[in-house]
Motif scaffolding. Structure first.
Motif, PDB file in Angstrom:
ATOM      1  N   ILE A   1      13.460 -24.816  10.322  1.00 19.17           N
ATOM      2  CA  ILE A   1      14.116 -24.489   9.053  1.00 19.17           C
ATOM      3  C   ILE A   1      13.047 -24.334   7.971  1.00 19.17           C
ATOM      4  N   VAL A   2      12.940 -23.118   7.438  1.00 19.68           N
ATOM      5  CA  VAL A   2      11.986 -22.826   6.368  1.00 19.68           C
ATOM      6  C   VAL A   2      12.708 -23.000   5.034  1.00 19.68           C
ATOM      7  N   PRO A   3      12.170 -23.807   4.124  1.00 24.12           N
ATOM      8  CA  PRO A   3      12.886 -24.072   2.870  1.00 24.12           C
ATOM      9  C   PRO A   3      12.770 -22.921   1.886  1.00 24.12           C
ATOM     10  N   PRO A   4      13.557 -22.943   0.812  1.00 24.97           N
ATOM     11  CA  PRO A   4      13.400 -21.951  -0.255  1.00 24.97           C
ATOM     12  C   PRO A   4      11.965 -21.947  -0.777  1.00 24.97           C
ATOM     13  N   SER A   5      11.505 -20.804  -1.248  1.00 28.46           N
ATOM     14  CA  SER A   5      10.092 -20.640  -1.595  1.00 28.46           C
ATOM     15  C   SER A   5       9.615 -21.583  -2.692  1.00 28.46           C
ATOM     16  N   ASP A   6      10.519 -22.013  -3.583  1.00 30.55           N
ATOM     17  CA  ASP A   6      10.107 -22.879  -4.690  1.00 30.55           C
ATOM     18  C   ASP A   6      10.380 -24.354  -4.436  1.00 30.55           C
ATOM     19  N   TYR A   7      10.912 -24.683  -3.280  1.00 28.31           N
ATOM     20  CA  TYR A   7      11.359 -26.051  -2.996  1.00 28.31           C
ATOM     21  C   TYR A   7      10.219 -27.063  -3.075  1.00 28.31           C
ATOM     22  N   LEU A   8       9.161 -26.844  -2.293  1.00 33.35           N
ATOM     23  CA  LEU A   8       8.088 -27.836  -2.246  1.00 33.35           C
ATOM     24  C   LEU A   8       7.348 -27.926  -3.573  1.00 33.35           C
ATOM     25  N   ALA A   9       7.233 -26.812  -4.292  1.00 27.13           N
ATOM     26  CA  ALA A   9       6.584 -26.846  -5.601  1.00 27.13           C
ATOM     27  C   ALA A   9       7.389 -27.705  -6.575  1.00 27.13           C
ATOM     28  N   ARG A  10       8.697 -27.607  -6.507  1.00 27.45           N
ATOM     29  CA  ARG A  10       9.542 -28.424  -7.392  1.00 27.45           C
ATOM     30  C   ARG A  10       9.507 -29.890  -6.985  1.00 27.45           C
ATOM     31  N   VAL A  11       9.452 -30.154  -5.690  1.00 23.16           N
ATOM     32  CA  VAL A  11       9.316 -31.547  -5.237  1.00 23.16           C
ATOM     33  C   VAL A  11       7.973 -32.111  -5.699  1.00 23.16           C
ATOM     34  N   ARG A  12       6.923 -31.303  -5.555  1.00 23.94           N
ATOM     35  CA  ARG A  12       5.601 -31.728  -6.005  1.00 23.94           C
ATOM     36  C   ARG A  12       5.612 -32.058  -7.495  1.00 23.94           C
ATOM     37  N   ALA A  13       6.213 -31.196  -8.290  1.00 26.89           N
ATOM     38  CA  ALA A  13       6.259 -31.415  -9.735  1.00 26.89           C
ATOM     39  C   ALA A  13       7.040 -32.678 -10.076  1.00 26.89           C
ATOM     40  N   ALA A  14       8.155 -32.906  -9.384  1.00 31.94           N
ATOM     41  CA  ALA A  14       8.964 -34.105  -9.644  1.00 31.94           C
ATOM     42  C   ALA A  14       8.190 -35.363  -9.284  1.00 31.94           C
ATOM     43  N   CYS A  15       7.472 -35.331  -8.170  1.00 37.24           N
ATOM     44  CA  CYS A  15       6.698 -36.503  -7.753  1.00 37.24           C
ATOM     45  C   CYS A  15       5.578 -36.796  -8.753  1.00 37.24           C
ATOM     46  N   THR A  16       4.919 -35.759  -9.228  1.00 33.24           N
ATOM     47  CA  THR A  16       3.858 -35.951 -10.214  1.00 33.24           C
ATOM     48  C   THR A  16       4.424 -36.517 -11.504  1.00 33.24           C
ATOM     49  N   ARG A  17       5.522 -35.947 -11.958  1.00 30.57           N
ATOM     50  CA  ARG A  17       6.141 -36.363 -13.213  1.00 30.57           C
ATOM     51  C   ARG A  17       6.616 -37.811 -13.164  1.00 30.57           C
TER      52      ARG A  17
END
Length: 408
Positions: free
Chosen positions: A207-223
């Protein structure tokens, strides 16, 4: 088409059934030799290996460079335990840390051990660095995940086969839909120490996630000051055309979990890789492994890293993988309902009215290609990164033949 199981094979299958726990349901083939993308059974029949040990054999069976590294180390020393330092260890840790762009490496043996180590690490980091109250740490995971089969890991699985009958389970996990970044963001609170995710879900059917999924997870984790842990045990080390799957999505995790291909299909090797300020919360006596980072494992893993540093295997996965994805998508509407994947990794959904995934795997076995089913009507293809375009086309041709026979 090979319709029946040969006598010698059946005898071997029966012997296994008589004396082995039934925690697997293997196809009726008994393999005795492998080289590159191909394997042979005890009857001398040849097959294309399109599973590659769930990505453990990314560099093919008996890769000459890796076999030589193992052979040379076998003549010197194979195990010391971490009570002592051996001469392969620093080189292994240095080269793997550089490959990941991190500071430190904590070696283990299997992928599940790497995940368990990361869970311990995240909790300790949360208590020491983030100030989470003792025994209150929580980890966010994704539904349909597969991170291994230990009791802790199956406790946050939603696969009934993996979970049912093995409780009670370890608390401290929150499960949210895979691919839903907003769900991750909503689940984070003051007790959250980590988000543990497969960049591409393998067991679930590639299962390949939406293209922005991991970037948004990364941003949330950083924040929110939360560790982003990427389980790259199956997806990493060249499989999708990048050294790590997260690169395809333009993100860098705080922690990499590696395994399978790191041992070159020769020895089990896994590792947790992160920066010093994350890993240094683990002190002597708090975690360990007799075999983790042993001389044989370190020597083979160093050779694996040398292969990856050439970029050759990543390029092959991209170029040959494009052929695999194109050929498989040409089957949609002809017994196939969907194809997902990147590089040399694909999940193929079979029309359930036509056959189960297991039945398709049995048919492809008869056509000389080894694949594995998952979740009922899905098959996975993950040939070694040494596969040629012709071999990929042959593998898909075998699937087309099986489907046509089913539809006739």
């Amino acid at each position: 088409m090979r319709e029946s199981v040969p006598a010698a094979t059946q005898r071997a299958v029966d012997a296994v059934s008589a004396h082995s726990a039934q925690n697997y349901a293997p196809l009726p083939v008994v393999l005795s030799e492998g080289r590159g993308t191909r394997v042979w059974d005890i009857e001398g029949r040849e097959y294309l290996d399109f599973l590659a040990g769930y990505s453990a054999l990314n560099f093919g069976h008996r890769n000459a460079t890796l076999v030589e590294a193992a052979r040379a180390q076998l003549e010197r020393i194979t195990l010391t335990s971490r009570a002592f330092i051996h001469d392969q260890f620093a080189g292994f840790c240095t080269s793997l840390a550089e490959l990941c762009g991190k500071d430190w490496v904590l070696p283990m043996n299997t992928g599940a051990e790497a995940v368990e180590t990361a869970i311990k690490l995240a909790r300790k980091w949360g208590y020491v660095r983030k100030g989470v109250a003792d025994d209150e740490a929580t980890v966010i995971v994704a539904r349909e995940n597969f991170h291994g089969r230990t009791t802790t890991i199956v406790g946050f699985s939603d696969d009934p086969d993996a979970r049912n009958g093995f409780g009670p389970f370890t608390p401290g996990f929150r499960s949210v839909p895979y691919g839903d970044a907003e769900a991750v963001e909503r689940a984070i609170d003051d007790t959250t120490v980590a988000v543990l995710i497969e960049p591409i879900q393998g067991e679930a059917g590639v299962i390949v996630p939406p293209s922005d999924y991991l970037a948004r997870v990364r941003a949330a984790c950083t924040r929110e000051n939360v560790l982003f842990i990427a389980d790259e045990v199956q997806s990493g080390l060249g499989r999708i055309g990048r050294t790590f799957a997260v690169e395809h999505f333009g993100v860098t995790p705080d922690v990499y979990l590696l395994g399978k291909a790191l041992g070159g299909g020769i020895v089990p090797v896994s590792a947790v890789v992160a920066n010093r300020d994350v890993l240094d919360v683990i002190r002597p006596g708090q975690h360990g492994s007799t075999f983790g980072g042993n001389p044989m494992a370190s020597a083979v893993a160093r050779a694996v890293i040398t292969l990856l540093n050439t970029g050759e295997y990543q390029r092959r996965a991209t170029e040959v993988g494009a052929v695999l994805q194109s050929e498989l998508r040409s089957l949609i509407g002809s017994g196939v309902t969907d194809v997902r994947g990147l590089g040399l990794w694909a999940g193929v959904d079979i029309d359930p009215r036509l056959a189960t995934g297991r039945e398709i795997c049995e048919g492809m076995l008869a056509e000389g290609v080894l694949v594995k089913d998952t979740h009922g009507s899905t098959i996975r293809m993950s040939p070694p990164l040494t596969a040629t375009e012709d071999e990929v086309r042959d593998g898909v041709r075998a699937l087309r033949t099986v489907l046509e026979k089913r539809m006739a």
